[in-house]
Design a protein around this motif. Structure first.
Motif, PDB file in Angstrom:
ATOM      1  N   LEU A   8       0.835  -1.204   0.000  1.00 22.81           N
ATOM      2  CA  LEU A   8       0.000   0.000   0.000  1.00 22.81           C
ATOM      3  C   LEU A   8       0.861   1.242   0.000  1.00 22.81           C
ATOM      4  CD1 LEU A   8      -2.698   1.620   0.514  1.00 22.81           C
ATOM      5  CD2 LEU A   8      -2.256   1.265   2.957  1.00 22.81           C
ATOM      6  N   GLY A   9       0.582   2.135  -0.945  1.00 18.65           N
ATOM      7  CA  GLY A   9       1.104   3.496  -0.899  1.00 18.65           C
ATOM      8  C   GLY A   9      -0.058   4.425  -0.618  1.00 18.65           C
ATOM      9  N   ILE A  10       0.069   5.287   0.385  1.00 20.19           N
ATOM     10  CA  ILE A  10      -1.085   6.094   0.805  1.00 20.19           C
ATOM     11  C   ILE A  10      -0.674   7.521   1.125  1.00 20.19           C
ATOM     12  CG2 ILE A  10      -0.851   5.318   3.215  1.00 20.19           C
ATOM     13  CD1 ILE A  10      -3.996   5.320   3.296  1.00 20.19           C
ATOM     14  N   VAL A  11      -1.517   8.453   0.681  1.00 16.45           N
ATOM     15  CA  VAL A  11      -1.289   9.888   0.869  1.00 16.45           C
ATOM     16  C   VAL A  11      -2.629  10.523   1.201  1.00 16.45           C
ATOM     17  CG1 VAL A  11      -0.538  12.035  -0.221  1.00 16.45           C
ATOM     18  CG2 VAL A  11       0.552   9.868  -0.871  1.00 16.45           C
ATOM     19  N   SER A  12      -2.689  11.289   2.294  1.00 22.46           N
ATOM     20  CA  SER A  12      -3.921  11.983   2.665  1.00 22.46           C
ATOM     21  C   SER A  12      -3.598  13.052   3.684  1.00 22.46           C
ATOM     22  CB  SER A  12      -4.957  10.995   3.240  1.00 22.46           C
ATOM     23  OG  SER A  12      -4.614  10.625   4.569  1.00 22.46           O
ATOM     24  N   ALA A  13      -4.634  13.678   4.212  1.00 22.71           N
ATOM     25  CA  ALA A  13      -4.436  14.654   5.285  1.00 22.71           C
ATOM     26  C   ALA A  13      -3.866  14.001   6.533  1.00 22.71           C
ATOM     27  CB  ALA A  13      -5.762  15.344   5.605  1.00 22.71           C
ATOM     28  N   MET A  14      -3.935  12.680   6.629  1.00 18.30           N
ATOM     29  CA  MET A  14      -3.349  11.962   7.754  1.00 18.30           C
ATOM     30  C   MET A  14      -1.836  11.880   7.643  1.00 18.30           C
ATOM     31  SD  MET A  14      -6.118   8.866   8.149  1.00 18.30           S
ATOM     32  CE  MET A  14      -5.503   8.265   9.721  1.00 18.30           C
ATOM     33  N   GLY A  15      -1.307  12.164   6.455  1.00 18.84           N
ATOM     34  CA  GLY A  15       0.134  12.112   6.252  1.00 18.84           C
ATOM     35  C   GLY A  15       0.494  11.342   5.006  1.00 18.84           C
ATOM     36  N   ILE A  16       1.795  11.236   4.765  1.00 15.34           N
ATOM     37  CA  ILE A  16       2.311  10.536   3.595  1.00 15.34           C
ATOM     38  C   ILE A  16       2.981   9.244   4.045  1.00 15.34           C
ATOM     39  CG2 ILE A  16       3.955  10.647   1.678  1.00 15.34           C
ATOM     40  CD1 ILE A  16       3.513  13.691   1.673  1.00 15.34           C
ATOM     41  N   GLY A  17       2.414   8.123   3.639  1.00 14.72           N
ATOM     42  CA  GLY A  17       2.996   6.839   3.967  1.00 14.72           C
ATOM     43  C   GLY A  17       2.256   6.109   5.069  1.00 14.72           C
ATOM     44  N   ILE A 211     -20.340  17.582   4.780  1.00 11.03           N
ATOM     45  CA  ILE A 211     -19.033  16.980   4.561  1.00 11.03           C
ATOM     46  C   ILE A 211     -17.927  18.026   4.555  1.00 11.03           C
ATOM     47  CG2 ILE A 211     -20.137  15.183   3.160  1.00 11.03           C
ATOM     48  CD1 ILE A 211     -18.961  16.432   0.684  1.00 11.03           C
ATOM     49  N   ASN A 212     -16.698  17.546   4.686  1.00 10.87           N
ATOM     50  CA  ASN A 212     -15.488  18.305   4.392  1.00 10.87           C
ATOM     51  C   ASN A 212     -14.801  17.602   3.218  1.00 10.87           C
ATOM     52  OD1 ASN A 212     -15.010  18.282   7.903  1.00 10.87           O
ATOM     53  ND2 ASN A 212     -15.768  20.051   6.771  1.00 10.87           N
ATOM     54  N   ILE A 213     -14.468  18.336   2.171  1.00 15.16           N
ATOM     55  CA  ILE A 213     -13.804  17.738   1.018  1.00 15.16           C
ATOM     56  C   ILE A 213     -12.329  17.502   1.335  1.00 15.16           C
ATOM     57  CG2 ILE A 213     -13.233  18.012  -1.425  1.00 15.16           C
ATOM     58  CD1 ILE A 213     -16.170  17.672  -0.971  1.00 15.16           C
ATOM     59  N   GLY A 214     -11.794  16.399   0.848  1.00 14.07           N
ATOM     60  CA  GLY A 214     -10.386  16.077   1.050  1.00 14.07           C
ATOM     61  C   GLY A 214      -9.720  15.670  -0.251  1.00 14.07           C
ATOM     62  N   GLU A 215      -8.474  15.226  -0.136  1.00  9.40           N
ATOM     63  CA  GLU A 215      -7.696  14.817  -1.303  1.00  9.40           C
ATOM     64  C   GLU A 215      -6.700  13.751  -0.892  1.00  9.40           C
ATOM     65  OE1 GLU A 215      -5.438  18.174  -2.690  1.00  9.40           O
ATOM     66  OE2 GLU A 215      -4.361  18.409  -0.798  1.00  9.40           O
ATOM     67  N   GLY A 216      -6.113  13.088  -1.880  1.00  4.21           N
ATOM     68  CA  GLY A 216      -5.097  12.098  -1.586  1.00  4.21           C
ATOM     69  C   GLY A 216      -5.069  10.990  -2.613  1.00  4.21           C
ATOM     70  N   ALA A 217      -4.350   9.932  -2.273  1.00  2.00           N
ATOM     71  CA  ALA A 217      -4.222   8.787  -3.166  1.00  2.00           C
ATOM     72  C   ALA A 217      -3.917   7.550  -2.352  1.00  2.00           C
ATOM     73  CB  ALA A 217      -3.107   9.026  -4.186  1.00  2.00           C
TER      74      ALA A 217
END
Length: 389
Positions: A8-17, A211-217
């Motif tokens: 898993l590669g993950i990126v969000s407001a929670m952080g990178i990785g 809602i609150n809009i977010g971003e990531g991958a």
């Protein structure tokens, strides 16, 4: 046949990785939210909470590609193990709802002031297939390559589609997941629907207002039969349905949501009592949470712990299904080591009786279900699991 989510590669407001994401889970404090205020995205310049990837400036060009690059770098050790596989047997399936629209908005602003389009801008960056094609180009994959755009179920369906490619023997490996970036289109579009929260979103709360809009991958490396890493988590089952009730509002009876969960259980050959945790869609709109609680109650009663993680990431739209499956993946991979997402709220009196997690704890998990529900009544549920000796 067993389908493995090997990495898993993950990126969000929670952080990178993975480490940053689990740290955010374990150290989350409602008094210090992960979402941040932004007013530049609102047409009315209204300060709104968004799930922004803080290390990447909003002005950054090719923003969605940057998220994909960060996720690809995380799974590179696993991708390196695939060097012996014919490139035509490596497929890419991505979910997205905005693709490169962020860059299109920036290019339009530049044109309005200079009457010139930026040299690095291409209309093709906004095509929905572009994130998948970008990954294929980066890693040299020559197998089936496409994106799915079904609003908030996009990347859940990307995982389901990836499994179908493996099952049909059209690929040996599928890089699958989703990516979306913040942009004015989604912020103002949801504002026009009166769906944005006036503050921080409060899933399943009596005071929820949007809602609150977010971003990531989030990117997974999926294979069949045998895992290629020691971190493998299984995609055990999936379910899909369509309400066809309304363009943007869910069926208030929750029959489509119920159907997707029941199909996922049947696909995984599990019963409702086997599921240890449900990552709910939990958008914090009045109608979604009411509908989802009703559907979960009919399938699981009030016996299965559940929560929404959207107060941690924002609603990442086309990336939401993959990011939330990624949270389940991390919880399962390191079972018992991480706090479950929790919703420290006053439960809505309009909700059916369900077991909302309201305080942090670290359970041992074997099976997780992740829900994604989208515009047009498009529903998807995933079940992930691990072998427990």
């Amino acid at each position: 046949m067993t389908y493995w989510l090997n990495d898993l590669g993950i990126v969000s407001a929670m952080g990178i990785g993975q480490d940053a994401t689990t740290t955010s889970l374990n150290k989350y404090n409602p008094a210090t939210p992960l979402l941040t205020l932004n007013k530049s995205l609102s047409a009315e310049q209204t300060p709104l909470y968004v799930g922004q990837v803080q290390s990447i400036a909003l002005s950054n060009n090719k923003r969605i590609n940057t998220f994909i690059d960060l996720a690809l770098e995380q799974i590179k050790p696993t991708l390196d193990k695939l060097s012996h596989i014919d490139k035509s047997r490596i497929a890419i399936v991505m979910g997205t709802s905005t693709s490169g629209i962020h860059d299109g908005e920036g290019a339009r602003k530049s044109y309005e002031s200079t009457k010139l389009w930026p040299d690095d801008f291409s209309y093709s960056d906004q095509e929905l297939a572009t994130p998948a094609h970008y990954i294929a180009h980066k890693i040299g994959a020559l197998g089936p390559c496409y994106s799915i755009s079904t609003a908030c179920t996009s990347s859940s369906k990307a995982l389901i589609s990836a499994r179908a490619l493996l099952n049909a023997d059209l690929a040996d490996v599928v890089i699958c997941g989703g990516a979306d970036s913040l942009c004015q289109l989604t912020i103002n579009g949801f504002d026009s629907l009166a769906s944005l929260s006036s503050g921080l979103c409060q899933p399943f709360s009596s005071t929820r207002d949007g809602i609150n809009i977010g971003e990531g991958a989030a990117l997974f490396v999926m294979t069949k039969n045998k895992p290629i890493t020691n971190n493998g988590v299984m995609l055990l089952g999936s379910g899909e349905s369509s309400d066809a009730h309304h363009m943007s509002a869910p069926d208030p009876n929750g029959m489509g949501a119920q159907a997707s969960m029941e199909k996922a259980l049947k696909s995984a050959k599990l019963s409702c009592g086997d599921i240890d945790y449900i990552n709910a869609h939990g958008t914090a709109t009045v109608k979604n949470d009411e509908m989802e609680a009703l559907a979960i109650n009919r399938v699981f009663g009030n016996n299965t712990p559940l929560s929404s993680s959207k107060h941690l990431t924002g609603h990442t739209l086309g990336a939401a299904g993959a990011i939330e499956a990624g949270i389940c993946w991390l919880l399962l991979k390191d079972s018992g080591q991480h706090m479950l997402p929790y919703n420290a709220i006053k439960e809505g009196s309009d909700l059916a009786d369900i077991k909302i997690i309201k305080q942090a704890f670290k359970p041992t998990l074997k099976y997780c279900l992740s829900n994604s529900f989208a515009f047009g009544g498009n529903n998807a549920s995933l079940i992930l699991g691990v072998n427990v000796d």
